[in-house]
Motif scaffolding. Structure first.
Motif, PDB file in Angstrom:
ATOM      1  N   THR A   8     -42.276 -30.632 -26.195  1.00  0.00           N
ATOM      2  CA  THR A   8     -42.869 -30.304 -25.028  1.00  0.00           C
ATOM      3  C   THR A   8     -42.872 -31.564 -24.213  1.00  0.00           C
ATOM      4  O   THR A   8     -42.667 -31.724 -23.022  1.00  0.00           O
ATOM      5  N   ARG A   9     -43.416 -32.636 -24.840  1.00  0.00           N
ATOM      6  CA  ARG A   9     -43.939 -33.921 -24.273  1.00  0.00           C
ATOM      7  C   ARG A   9     -44.556 -33.893 -22.813  1.00  0.00           C
ATOM      8  O   ARG A   9     -44.096 -34.386 -21.856  1.00  0.00           O
ATOM      9  N   GLY A  10     -45.437 -33.099 -22.718  1.00  0.00           N
ATOM     10  CA  GLY A  10     -46.489 -32.890 -21.750  1.00  0.00           C
ATOM     11  C   GLY A  10     -45.749 -31.997 -20.755  1.00  0.00           C
ATOM     12  O   GLY A  10     -46.051 -31.881 -19.601  1.00  0.00           O
ATOM     13  N   ARG A  11     -45.123 -31.089 -21.165  1.00  0.00           N
ATOM     14  CA  ARG A  11     -44.503 -29.990 -20.300  1.00  0.00           C
ATOM     15  C   ARG A  11     -44.614 -28.604 -20.950  1.00  0.00           C
ATOM     16  O   ARG A  11     -44.655 -28.342 -22.207  1.00  0.00           O
ATOM     17  N   VAL A  12     -44.385 -27.668 -20.347  1.00  0.00           N
ATOM     18  CA  VAL A  12     -44.174 -26.118 -20.714  1.00  0.00           C
ATOM     19  C   VAL A  12     -42.726 -26.009 -20.672  1.00  0.00           C
ATOM     20  O   VAL A  12     -41.894 -25.860 -19.676  1.00  0.00           O
ATOM     21  N   LEU A  13     -42.120 -25.689 -21.982  1.00  0.00           N
ATOM     22  CA  LEU A  13     -40.787 -25.450 -22.130  1.00  0.00           C
ATOM     23  C   LEU A  13     -40.336 -24.242 -21.344  1.00  0.00           C
ATOM     24  O   LEU A  13     -41.274 -23.064 -21.491  1.00  0.00           O
ATOM     25  N   PHE A  14     -39.375 -23.994 -20.653  1.00  0.00           N
ATOM     26  CA  PHE A  14     -38.765 -22.935 -19.911  1.00  0.00           C
ATOM     27  C   PHE A  14     -37.392 -22.639 -19.944  1.00  0.00           C
ATOM     28  O   PHE A  14     -36.541 -23.565 -20.016  1.00  0.00           O
ATOM     29  N   GLY A  15     -36.861 -21.162 -20.560  1.00  0.00           N
ATOM     30  CA  GLY A  15     -35.669 -21.067 -20.679  1.00  0.00           C
ATOM     31  C   GLY A  15     -35.594 -19.754 -21.130  1.00  0.00           C
ATOM     32  O   GLY A  15     -35.977 -18.556 -21.126  1.00  0.00           O
ATOM     33  N   GLY A  16     -34.417 -19.558 -22.279  1.00  0.00           N
ATOM     34  CA  GLY A  16     -34.008 -18.124 -23.057  1.00  0.00           C
ATOM     35  C   GLY A  16     -33.009 -18.318 -23.847  1.00  0.00           C
ATOM     36  O   GLY A  16     -32.265 -19.434 -23.990  1.00  0.00           O
ATOM     37  N   ASP A  17     -32.646 -17.299 -24.493  1.00  0.00           N
ATOM     38  CA  ASP A  17     -31.305 -17.374 -25.434  1.00  0.00           C
ATOM     39  C   ASP A  17     -30.270 -17.223 -24.386  1.00  0.00           C
ATOM     40  O   ASP A  17     -30.042 -16.637 -23.466  1.00  0.00           O
ATOM     41  N   TYR A  18     -29.633 -18.157 -24.914  1.00  0.00           N
ATOM     42  CA  TYR A  18     -28.075 -18.159 -23.982  1.00  0.00           C
ATOM     43  C   TYR A  18     -26.955 -17.900 -25.028  1.00  0.00           C
ATOM     44  O   TYR A  18     -26.610 -18.507 -25.971  1.00  0.00           O
ATOM     45  N   GLY A  39     -35.092 -24.249 -12.963  1.00  0.00           N
ATOM     46  CA  GLY A  39     -35.936 -25.124 -13.717  1.00  0.00           C
ATOM     47  C   GLY A  39     -35.850 -25.145 -15.251  1.00  0.00           C
ATOM     48  O   GLY A  39     -36.998 -25.352 -15.890  1.00  0.00           O
ATOM     49  N   VAL A  40     -34.896 -24.521 -15.864  1.00  0.00           N
ATOM     50  CA  VAL A  40     -34.637 -24.192 -17.258  1.00  0.00           C
ATOM     51  C   VAL A  40     -34.851 -25.658 -17.855  1.00  0.00           C
ATOM     52  O   VAL A  40     -33.818 -26.616 -17.607  1.00  0.00           O
ATOM     53  N   THR A  41     -35.441 -25.799 -18.811  1.00  0.00           N
ATOM     54  CA  THR A  41     -35.620 -26.911 -19.903  1.00  0.00           C
ATOM     55  C   THR A  41     -34.790 -26.825 -21.021  1.00  0.00           C
ATOM     56  O   THR A  41     -34.526 -27.754 -21.746  1.00  0.00           O
ATOM     57  N   THR A  42     -34.815 -25.563 -21.652  1.00  0.00           N
ATOM     58  CA  THR A  42     -34.479 -25.326 -23.014  1.00  0.00           C
ATOM     59  C   THR A  42     -33.751 -23.894 -23.041  1.00  0.00           C
ATOM     60  O   THR A  42     -34.061 -22.917 -22.742  1.00  0.00           O
ATOM     61  N   ALA A 382     -44.728 -27.828 -12.666  1.00  0.00           N
ATOM     62  CA  ALA A 382     -45.810 -28.643 -11.778  1.00  0.00           C
ATOM     63  C   ALA A 382     -47.072 -28.506 -12.869  1.00  0.00           C
ATOM     64  O   ALA A 382     -47.737 -29.463 -12.958  1.00  0.00           O
ATOM     65  N   LEU A 383     -47.401 -27.364 -13.612  1.00  0.00           N
ATOM     66  CA  LEU A 383     -48.510 -27.109 -14.277  1.00  0.00           C
ATOM     67  C   LEU A 383     -48.395 -27.693 -15.645  1.00  0.00           C
ATOM     68  O   LEU A 383     -49.367 -28.168 -16.183  1.00  0.00           O
ATOM     69  N   GLY A 384     -47.244 -28.134 -16.154  1.00  0.00           N
ATOM     70  CA  GLY A 384     -47.143 -28.543 -17.598  1.00  0.00           C
ATOM     71  C   GLY A 384     -47.906 -29.737 -17.953  1.00  0.00           C
ATOM     72  O   GLY A 384     -48.721 -29.760 -18.754  1.00  0.00           O
ATOM     73  N   LEU A 636     -54.430 -25.137  -8.887  1.00  0.00           N
ATOM     74  CA  LEU A 636     -53.178 -26.070  -9.286  1.00  0.00           C
ATOM     75  C   LEU A 636     -51.941 -25.385  -8.767  1.00  0.00           C
ATOM     76  O   LEU A 636     -50.946 -26.060  -8.641  1.00  0.00           O
ATOM     77  N   LEU A 637     -51.783 -24.165  -8.582  1.00  0.00           N
ATOM     78  CA  LEU A 637     -50.399 -23.690  -8.234  1.00  0.00           C
ATOM     79  C   LEU A 637     -50.152 -23.772  -6.466  1.00  0.00           C
ATOM     80  O   LEU A 637     -48.977 -23.679  -6.288  1.00  0.00           O
ATOM     81  N   THR A 638     -51.237 -23.759  -5.874  1.00  0.00           N
ATOM     82  CA  THR A 638     -51.062 -23.847  -4.525  1.00  0.00           C
ATOM     83  C   THR A 638     -51.672 -25.151  -3.954  1.00  0.00           C
ATOM     84  O   THR A 638     -51.127 -25.670  -2.684  1.00  0.00           O
ATOM     85  N   GLY A 639     -52.402 -25.862  -4.823  1.00  0.00           N
ATOM     86  CA  GLY A 639     -53.228 -27.198  -4.346  1.00  0.00           C
ATOM     87  C   GLY A 639     -54.345 -27.028  -3.442  1.00  0.00           C
ATOM     88  O   GLY A 639     -54.760 -28.078  -2.901  1.00  0.00           O
ATOM     89  N   GLU A 640     -54.602 -25.539  -3.120  1.00  0.00           N
ATOM     90  CA  GLU A 640     -55.966 -25.555  -2.431  1.00  0.00           C
ATOM     91  C   GLU A 640     -57.179 -25.669  -3.201  1.00  0.00           C
ATOM     92  O   GLU A 640     -57.204 -25.739  -4.161  1.00  0.00           O
TER      93      GLU A 640
END
Length: 658
Positions: A8-18, A39-42, A382-384, A636-640
């Motif tokens: 992950t290195r400080g992020r949330v992995l995002f993706g799926g079976d390909y 925004g797929v990482t993996t 952004a949250l990762g 954190l999702l809106t910055g408000e």
């Protein structure tokens, strides 16, 4: 060994079976364009590609995979490379029928689906090792490789002849002698005494009830054989890439694997999770699976598969309403996931799962599903840095042991209505609805970090587990047990008195006279100092010390007898209170033990989970709600900026940092 943090290195992995082998190569370029947009990482590649990689015995066709790996790397997408061993090519079953599993009637499970392999087959294992070896050697240095994914959803049972020989070897190693095996299996009953190892078979169709100890050991054996298949492939890829972590994906609460033992052999613990969008308790089911997986991982874990929309295997397959995919994805992150992935990337046009949703559905990039996926990918990116690697703290543990589950589901028991997963869900639901964050633990685990431990279904307890529970209470912990606790030992042998004497003393029980199971829909009335409630599923004829009675049965055969006993910090429930009563009881005991919700006074359908420095507030309803969140926070999702309260709309999510 490397873990999820190295990926992950400080992020949330995002993706799926390909599964690009289902598509012409010109589609691949369209895929990576959309992956960048989402925004797929993996992506996980190669799960079902054995027939493509080895179209006939000994052949190797890696050219397409070379091009794919290069393409993904050049577009910034990492690869969880799978060994394809969950779906052997048809030629293997045709040329080597001994690799095909058999059911208890001797029927062959043929190719044409998946998982059609015998875990004990030497031929299967040899071919699986060979393709794994060549994959690892070829791609060990490829810059796209970030993770190894071994096989897929191990779930095979085999009652065939090769499995029978392996079962006998396993039993020899476990027991040493036939006398020890006969003692453990209680073969004096019905004249089942074995005079030769050769006479021992896997449980096959019998005229009447099978030996329950044999069934229990066959479950253990099956889990161990599948684990041998996993570790054999794991060790091959580790030899080539010791710096790359290895995983395989669990199915949630799958009965065929001892999940505690398996998790110890994984660098990353991952799970597939498919709640029913129409189930009113789907969010609680998701929370249970997430809590269990996080506990197996002892930290962050990977959501390997979920559905972006509908699945294809229920009787009626409902899509996820707008916003629900996002909500459930963030629920996983709140409860410790550092990876949120799907089956699958692009929805198939052919095959058995062509109506199972994908991140890119049949509607394409303009479809609602892809638009929602793109939003989730951006928000997770952004949250990762704020959440990845952080821990979820729980002061309550739910005890769960696969061996107890296996032993408690045999035929010939007092009630078929008693179901181990259903009990776990009932007790976890009571805690979840009380807004108490829970972990799961094995009865022999170190429990000292928990203020409250609950044991919904501890039918089988080893001596070590019993001593562990006694020590936990002696050292100041609070224990609440459900019925049928400590009834049998590790051989499914009923303990004298129907419950271990040490546990009877712990709970203030003098005599357990009879078990009184209830019919479906039947209930008993119970009364205690704080009011009455109805009990379901089960009741027991107990005699306790007078001072240990916390509630009594009223009416019926058990009128006036103890229903709930309490001695010090040890509670015993001889029935299953209805949901509201169980929630109130456990919430009261938790408060007495010093456990409090993360947020007080939450509206119905809202859960709050603290992960590291962040507070996740999740709304599982459709109507807007206002939630009190004392203090000043950054959303954190809106910055408000949020001061003292926030409003959440339909399936709303807020992530707060104070």
């Amino acid at each position: 060994m490397p873990g999820l943090g190295e990926v992950t290195r400080g992020r949330v992995l995002f993706g799926g079976d390909y599964n690009p082998e289902q598509w012409p190569e010109e589609i691949w370029h369209e895929d990576v364009r959309l992956m960048r947009e989402a925004g797929v990482t993996t992506v996980t590649v190669g799960v079902f590609s054995w027939a493509r990689l080895e179209p006939h015995p000994g052949a190797r066709e890696f050219g397409w995979l070379d091009r794919l790996m290069d393409l993904l790397h050049h577009n910034g997408v990492g690869v969880a490379l799978a060994t394809p061993t969950s779906a052997p090519p048809p030629w293997m079953g045709r040329l080597h029928p001994e690799t095909l599993p058999r059911d208890e009637d001797g029927h062959i499970e043929w190719w044409g689906g998946r998982q059609h392999f015998s875990h004990s087959s030497a031929v299967y294992r040899r071919h699986a090792a060979a393709i794994t070896e060549d994959l690892a050697a070829r791609y060990a240095a490829h810059p796209a490789l970030t993770l190894w994914h071994i096989n897929n959803e191990y779930c095979t049972f085999d009652h065939g002849d090769e499995a029978a020989a392996a079962f006998r070897r396993w039993l020899r190693e476990r027991y040493g002698t036939l006398d020890a095996l006969n003692t453990a299996w209680g073969t004096a009953f019905w004249g089942q005494v074995h005079d030769s190892w050769d006479g021992i078979l896997p449980p096959r169709r019998a005229h009447y009830l099978k030996n329950p100890a044999q069934l229990l050991d066959f479950r253990r054996f099956t889990s161990d054989m599948l684990l041998e298949c996993y570790t054999a492939e794991r060790d091959i890829v580790r030899r080539h890439t010791p710096h790359i972590p290895v995983t395989t994906n669990f199915m949630p609460l799958w009965t065929g694997q001892d999940g505690w033992a398996w998790a110890e052999q994984e660098d990353i613990v991952s799970v597939d999770l498919y709640p029913d969008p129409r189930d009113p308790l789907a969010a609680q089911h998701g929370a249970l699976v997430q809590d269990l997986t996080r506990s197996q991982a002892r930290g962050p874990w990977m959501l390997m598969e979920q559905a972006a929309g509908a699945v294809s295997w229920r009787g009626v397959n409902h899509p996820k309403p707008a916003g629900l995919n996002r909500l459930w994805s963030f629920q996983a992150v709140a409860r410790g996931a550092d990876a949120v992935c799907y089956f699958q990337w692009r929805q198939s046009r052919q095959g058995a799962e062509k109506f199972h949703s994908g991140m890119v559905g049949h509607a394409g990039e303009r479809g609602r599903t892809f638009q929602e996926v793109t939003r989730i990918g951006a928000e997770l990116a952004a949250l990762g840095p704020e959440v990845a690697g952080s821990e979820v703290t729980a002061e309550v543990a739910v005890l769960h042991d696969w061996h107890s589950w296996w032993a408690g589901t045999q035929d010939g028991r007092p009630s078929r209505e008693v179901d181990h997963p259903a009990l776990l869900h009932a007790w976890h639901r009571a805690l979840w609805e009380s807004r108490l964050t829970t972990a799961f633990a094995h009865p022999e685990h170190d429990l000292s970090g928990y203020r409250l431990v609950v044991a919904p279904a501890a039918y089988l307890l080893t001596d070590a587990a019993i001593e562990n529970l006694l020590a936990y209470v002696r050292d100041g912990g609070t224990l609440v047990s459900g019925f049928l606790c400590g009834v049998v030992d590790e051989d499914d042998r009923v303990r004298p008195g129907g419950m271990d004497a040490r546990l009877r003393a712990l709970f203030g029980i003098e005599t357990l006279h009879e078990w009184w199971p209830l019919e479906a829909g039947e209930s008993v009335v119970c009364e205690g100092p704080h009011g009455g409630f109805r009990g379901t599923l089960w009741s027991e004829e107990l005699r306790t010390r007078p001072e240990a009675v916390a509630a009594r049965y009223r009416g019926g055969e058990l009128d006036g007898l103890p229903a709930v006993s309490r001695q010090g910090r040890a509670w015993y429930l001889s029935t299953l209170p209805e949901p509201e009563a169980l929630r109130e009881l456990l919430a009261g005991i938790a408060a007495e033990a010093g456990v409090r919700p993360v947020l007080e006074g939450l509206p119905d359908g809202v859960e709050a989970v603290r992960r590291g420095k962040l507070l996740f507030v999740l709304h599982h309803g459709r109507e807007p709600v206002t939630v009190a969140v004392p203090g000043t926070h950054r959303e954190l999702l809106t910055g408000e900026t949020v001061r003292d309260s926030l409003t959440l709309g339909r399936y709303g999510v807020a992530v707060l940092r104070s």
